[in-house]
Each structure stands twice: as structure tokens, then as C-alpha cells.
Design a protein around this motif. Sequence first.
Motif, mmCIF file in Angstrom:
data_model
loop_
_atom_site.group_PDB
_atom_site.id
_atom_site.type_symbol
_atom_site.label_atom_id
_atom_site.label_comp_id
_atom_site.label_asym_id
_atom_site.label_seq_id
_atom_site.Cartn_x
_atom_site.Cartn_y
_atom_site.Cartn_z
ATOM 1 N N LEU A 40 15.639 57.559 23.101
ATOM 2 C CA LEU A 40 15.099 57.914 24.411
ATOM 3 C C LEU A 40 16.136 57.647 25.493
ATOM 4 O O LEU A 40 17.122 56.946 25.280
ATOM 5 N N THR A 41 15.901 58.229 26.662
ATOM 6 C CA THR A 41 16.716 57.919 27.836
ATOM 7 C C THR A 41 15.828 57.230 28.872
ATOM 8 O O THR A 41 14.606 57.387 28.864
ATOM 9 N N PRO A 43 13.927 56.844 32.098
ATOM 10 C CA PRO A 43 13.449 57.732 33.166
ATOM 11 C C PRO A 43 13.897 57.216 34.536
ATOM 12 O O PRO A 43 14.036 56.005 34.741
ATOM 13 N N PRO A 44 14.126 58.109 35.484
ATOM 14 C CA PRO A 44 14.613 57.692 36.801
ATOM 15 C C PRO A 44 13.692 56.705 37.510
ATOM 16 O O PRO A 44 14.157 55.878 38.293
ATOM 17 N N ASP A 45 12.388 56.787 37.239
ATOM 18 C CA ASP A 45 11.446 55.924 37.954
ATOM 19 C C ASP A 45 11.116 54.637 37.205
ATOM 20 O O ASP A 45 10.307 53.831 37.665
ATOM 21 N N TYR A 46 11.750 54.413 36.063
ATOM 22 C CA TYR A 46 11.344 53.283 35.212
ATOM 23 C C TYR A 46 11.580 51.932 35.880
ATOM 24 O O TYR A 46 10.687 51.077 35.924
ATOM 25 N N THR A 62 5.718 49.488 28.927
ATOM 26 C CA THR A 62 6.723 50.274 28.218
ATOM 27 C C THR A 62 6.173 50.827 26.908
ATOM 28 O O THR A 62 6.359 52.008 26.585
ATOM 29 N N ARG A 65 3.495 53.549 27.824
ATOM 30 C CA ARG A 65 4.036 54.764 28.437
ATOM 31 C C ARG A 65 4.795 55.619 27.425
ATOM 32 O O ARG A 65 4.704 56.857 27.462
ATOM 33 N N PHE A 66 5.524 54.954 26.505
ATOM 34 C CA PHE A 66 6.390 55.715 25.604
ATOM 35 C C PHE A 66 5.846 55.772 24.176
ATOM 36 O O PHE A 66 6.526 56.265 23.277
#
Length: 214
Positions: A40-41, A43-46, A62, A65-66
Motif C-alpha cells: 500500500l501507499t 494516503p495524503p490525509d492519513y 488503520t 480503514r485498510f
Amino acid sequence: MDYELPGKIKGVIFDLDGTLLDSLGVWQDIDRRFFARRGLTVPPDYMYAVNALEIYETAVYTIERFGLNETPEAVMAEWTEMSIAAYANELKLKPAVKDYLHKLTAAGIRLAVATSSTTDMVIPALKNNGVYDMFDTVITSSEVGKGKDNPDIFFAAAKAIGVTPDACAVYEDSLRAIKTAKAAGFTVIGVYDKHARADEPQIKQIVDGYVVFD
């Protein structure tokens, strides 16, 4: 950096990451490696989403969400393993912090750390930078069981240093934590951090003062 605290202030509570320590870059790298191991990468808002959460809350968030098939304890252990060496040996105080702490202690102000990081990271980092003995207490979100979107950590820190919220200042770089402390009746001092630049205009509208330790 020349902000003068009001005379009523008898105690100060400092956040650690992004306030005393220039450490948020380390957490960005930990997040990157953690997600990469799972294909995974980040996310900008993480980082913003978990910024004020306690470490267990962050692990649960975490996982949910994933859709990770892991326990919060396993996730926390992995984060801790990746971070302990950096906190103990690599992370440094922001340049003006030590002199500022000396100024406060010389004035008889009691000091506390209130942080979402765990004690096995916090205490080595403070000791390695030669400031551990300047603090009367270290309170973690794990100890109170809630993140900084709840004021309990600030109340616990103020109680530990023997001051009431109206006689206590909180130094924070996080907008969410700043809102919490302000609503709880503390004097709040915003601290510049490059990782929170997007929130700086809103932070300055809320806080009682603003300092730059870089």
C-alpha cells in the motif's frame, strides 16, 4: 520565539513530536515502510487523520480503514520496533528548545510532556537530548486511554505538576490538539512545524501566542 507567558502561568505542558522534537519526518518514513510492506501507499490525509489519536486508537483506525487482518497489538509492536532506535539515538530537539526550557525552569515554572508517543520512545529521546530531568512528569495518551481530541491527557498532566488549567499553558503544533486544549480552558501556545504549515493560519486564529523553535 520571544513570546512571554502571562504571569498567572505556573506550569507548562509540551507536546513532543513536532513541538520539542523535529520528529514528524521519522513518522512519515515509518508510515511509508509500514504501508509498503503491505503493498500500500500512504494516503495524503492519513497523518492528519491520526495526528491527535492515541497509539491504540491509531492502530484500530488503520486496521479498519485498510482492512488489515492484524491485531492492534501487532501493529503497535511493529511501529514501536521501527521507532525506538530513532528516538533513542537520532532525533534532536528543535534548535531553540533547550534554551527555552532553561528559561522556564529558571522562572520556577513546572514542566510536563503530554504525548501520543509511548514512554519507551519518549524517555530515551529526552535523555539523549539532555532535558529529561527538566520535566516533572511525562504523560502519554496510552496511560489515559484517549488521544488528544479529548482533554484528559492535558488534565492529567496539569494535575501531575500541581497546577489548574487556568494557570497552565499548553504548547502544541497540532490543530486538533490545540482546539482541544483551548476548549478545556488552558492558555495555548502554537508551535510552528513545517509539517503543519497548511494549518498555520487557522492555528494563529485560535492560540494565545505563537512560537518558532526551528
